[in-house]
Design a protein around this motif. Structure first.
Motif, mmCIF file in Angstrom:
data_model
loop_
_atom_site.group_PDB
_atom_site.id
_atom_site.type_symbol
_atom_site.label_atom_id
_atom_site.label_comp_id
_atom_site.label_asym_id
_atom_site.label_seq_id
_atom_site.Cartn_x
_atom_site.Cartn_y
_atom_site.Cartn_z
ATOM 1 N N GLU A 115 10.404 18.602 9.283
ATOM 2 C CA GLU A 115 10.993 17.889 8.142
ATOM 3 C C GLU A 115 9.980 17.054 7.358
ATOM 4 O O GLU A 115 10.318 16.483 6.324
ATOM 5 N N ASP A 116 8.735 16.984 7.837
ATOM 6 C CA ASP A 116 7.671 16.323 7.074
ATOM 7 C C ASP A 116 7.054 17.268 6.043
ATOM 8 O O ASP A 116 6.216 16.834 5.236
ATOM 9 N N THR A 117 7.442 18.517 6.074
ATOM 10 C CA THR A 117 6.916 19.491 5.116
ATOM 11 C C THR A 117 7.302 19.099 3.693
ATOM 12 O O THR A 117 8.482 18.883 3.395
ATOM 13 N N ALA A 118 6.299 18.962 2.846
ATOM 14 C CA ALA A 118 6.534 18.513 1.470
ATOM 15 C C ALA A 118 5.198 18.490 0.727
ATOM 16 O O ALA A 118 4.135 18.629 1.331
ATOM 17 N N VAL A 119 5.286 18.288 -0.575
ATOM 18 C CA VAL A 119 4.106 17.934 -1.359
ATOM 19 C C VAL A 119 3.994 16.413 -1.313
ATOM 20 O O VAL A 119 4.969 15.710 -1.599
ATOM 21 N N TYR A 120 2.815 15.937 -0.965
ATOM 22 C CA TYR A 120 2.588 14.501 -0.832
ATOM 23 C C TYR A 120 1.803 14.007 -2.045
ATOM 24 O O TYR A 120 0.778 14.592 -2.418
ATOM 25 N N TYR A 121 2.288 12.917 -2.612
ATOM 26 C CA TYR A 121 1.679 12.316 -3.789
ATOM 27 C C TYR A 121 1.280 10.874 -3.493
ATOM 28 O O TYR A 121 2.011 10.161 -2.806
ATOM 29 N N CYS A 122 0.150 10.448 -4.045
ATOM 30 C CA CYS A 122 -0.146 9.022 -4.042
ATOM 31 C C CYS A 122 0.031 8.490 -5.462
ATOM 32 O O CYS A 122 -0.095 9.236 -6.441
ATOM 33 N N ALA A 123 0.350 7.223 -5.535
ATOM 34 C CA ALA A 123 0.621 6.579 -6.818
ATOM 35 C C ALA A 123 0.119 5.148 -6.762
ATOM 36 O O ALA A 123 0.048 4.545 -5.686
ATOM 37 N N SER A 124 -0.206 4.608 -7.924
ATOM 38 C CA SER A 124 -0.742 3.251 -7.971
ATOM 39 C C SER A 124 0.077 2.361 -8.898
ATOM 40 O O SER A 124 0.761 2.825 -9.797
ATOM 41 N N ARG A 125 -0.027 1.072 -8.636
ATOM 42 C CA ARG A 125 0.579 0.069 -9.498
ATOM 43 C C ARG A 125 -0.256 -1.205 -9.346
ATOM 44 O O ARG A 125 -1.031 -1.331 -8.383
ATOM 45 N N ARG A 126 -0.108 -2.115 -10.284
ATOM 46 C CA ARG A 126 -0.843 -3.371 -10.180
ATOM 47 C C ARG A 126 -0.457 -4.084 -8.893
ATOM 48 O O ARG A 126 0.637 -3.913 -8.355
ATOM 49 N N ASN A 127 -1.369 -4.902 -8.404
ATOM 50 C CA ASN A 127 -1.192 -5.520 -7.093
ATOM 51 C C ASN A 127 -0.312 -6.765 -7.165
ATOM 52 O O ASN A 127 -0.776 -7.882 -6.979
ATOM 53 N N TYR A 128 0.967 -6.569 -7.448
ATOM 54 C CA TYR A 128 1.926 -7.664 -7.434
ATOM 55 C C TYR A 128 2.841 -7.482 -6.241
ATOM 56 O O TYR A 128 3.569 -6.512 -6.141
ATOM 57 N N LEU A 129 2.802 -8.436 -5.308
ATOM 58 C CA LEU A 129 3.691 -8.392 -4.159
ATOM 59 C C LEU A 129 5.103 -8.770 -4.610
ATOM 60 O O LEU A 129 5.266 -9.510 -5.566
ATOM 61 N N PRO A 130 6.135 -8.297 -3.945
ATOM 62 C CA PRO A 130 6.080 -7.518 -2.697
ATOM 63 C C PRO A 130 5.757 -6.052 -2.960
ATOM 64 O O PRO A 130 5.796 -5.581 -4.092
ATOM 65 N N LEU A 131 5.428 -5.321 -1.919
ATOM 66 C CA LEU A 131 5.245 -3.901 -2.034
ATOM 67 C C LEU A 131 6.562 -3.260 -2.463
ATOM 68 O O LEU A 131 7.639 -3.725 -2.091
ATOM 69 N N ARG A 132 6.440 -2.174 -3.245
ATOM 70 C CA ARG A 132 7.613 -1.538 -3.805
ATOM 71 C C ARG A 132 7.748 -0.113 -3.292
ATOM 72 O O ARG A 132 6.759 0.586 -3.048
ATOM 73 N N TYR A 133 8.978 0.334 -3.129
ATOM 74 C CA TYR A 133 9.243 1.695 -2.693
ATOM 75 C C TYR A 133 9.859 2.555 -3.802
ATOM 76 O O TYR A 133 10.035 3.746 -3.637
#
Length: 125
Positions: A89-107
């Motif tokens: 079930e981990d099979t997928a296309v994996y992407y990384c993404a960026s955003r400015r470093n404002y906490l909290p971390l976002r999902y």
């Protein structure tokens, strides 16, 4: 803006491991968070993990907690996703993404403004 390139995907047997890399270029000096997302065929793109600029804060989805580890090496402008105990079930296309470093971390997908092209991970059972 930050440009991102993922690598390290491939075919692995269930129970195996892979390490994905996300290389960043562009405006990296301003500090940025990185999130990993994945999209299985026919499904929405889901959050996997995120890490703050200094690596001091991390956040994982429940589905990968305890199996995946996100880390970063800012000297190399690279973020890693170590994936252990892989399941089909981990099979997928994996992407990384960026955003400015404002906490909290976002999902949320919409919180990220730059995306890589993705790397395929296939786990055979």
């Amino acid at each position: 803006q930050v440009q991102l390139v993922e690598s390290g995907g491939g075919l692995v047997q269930a129970g195996g491991s892979l390490r994905l890399s996300c290389g960043a270029s562009g405006r990296t000096s301003s500090g940025y968070q990185i999130g990993w997302f994945r999209q299985a065929s026919g499904k929405e793109r889901d959050f996997v993990a995120a890490i703050s600029w200094n690596g001091g804060s991390t956040y994982y989805s429940d589905s990968v907690k305890g199996r995946f580890t996100i880390s970063r090496d800012n000297a190399k402008n690279t973020v890693y996703l170590q994936m252990n105990s892989l399941k089909s079930e981990d099979t997928a296309v994996y992407y990384c993404a960026s955003r400015r470093n404002y906490l909290p971390l976002r999902y949320e997908r919409d919180a990220y403004d730059s995306w890589g092209q993705g790397t395929q991970v296939t786990v055979s059972s």
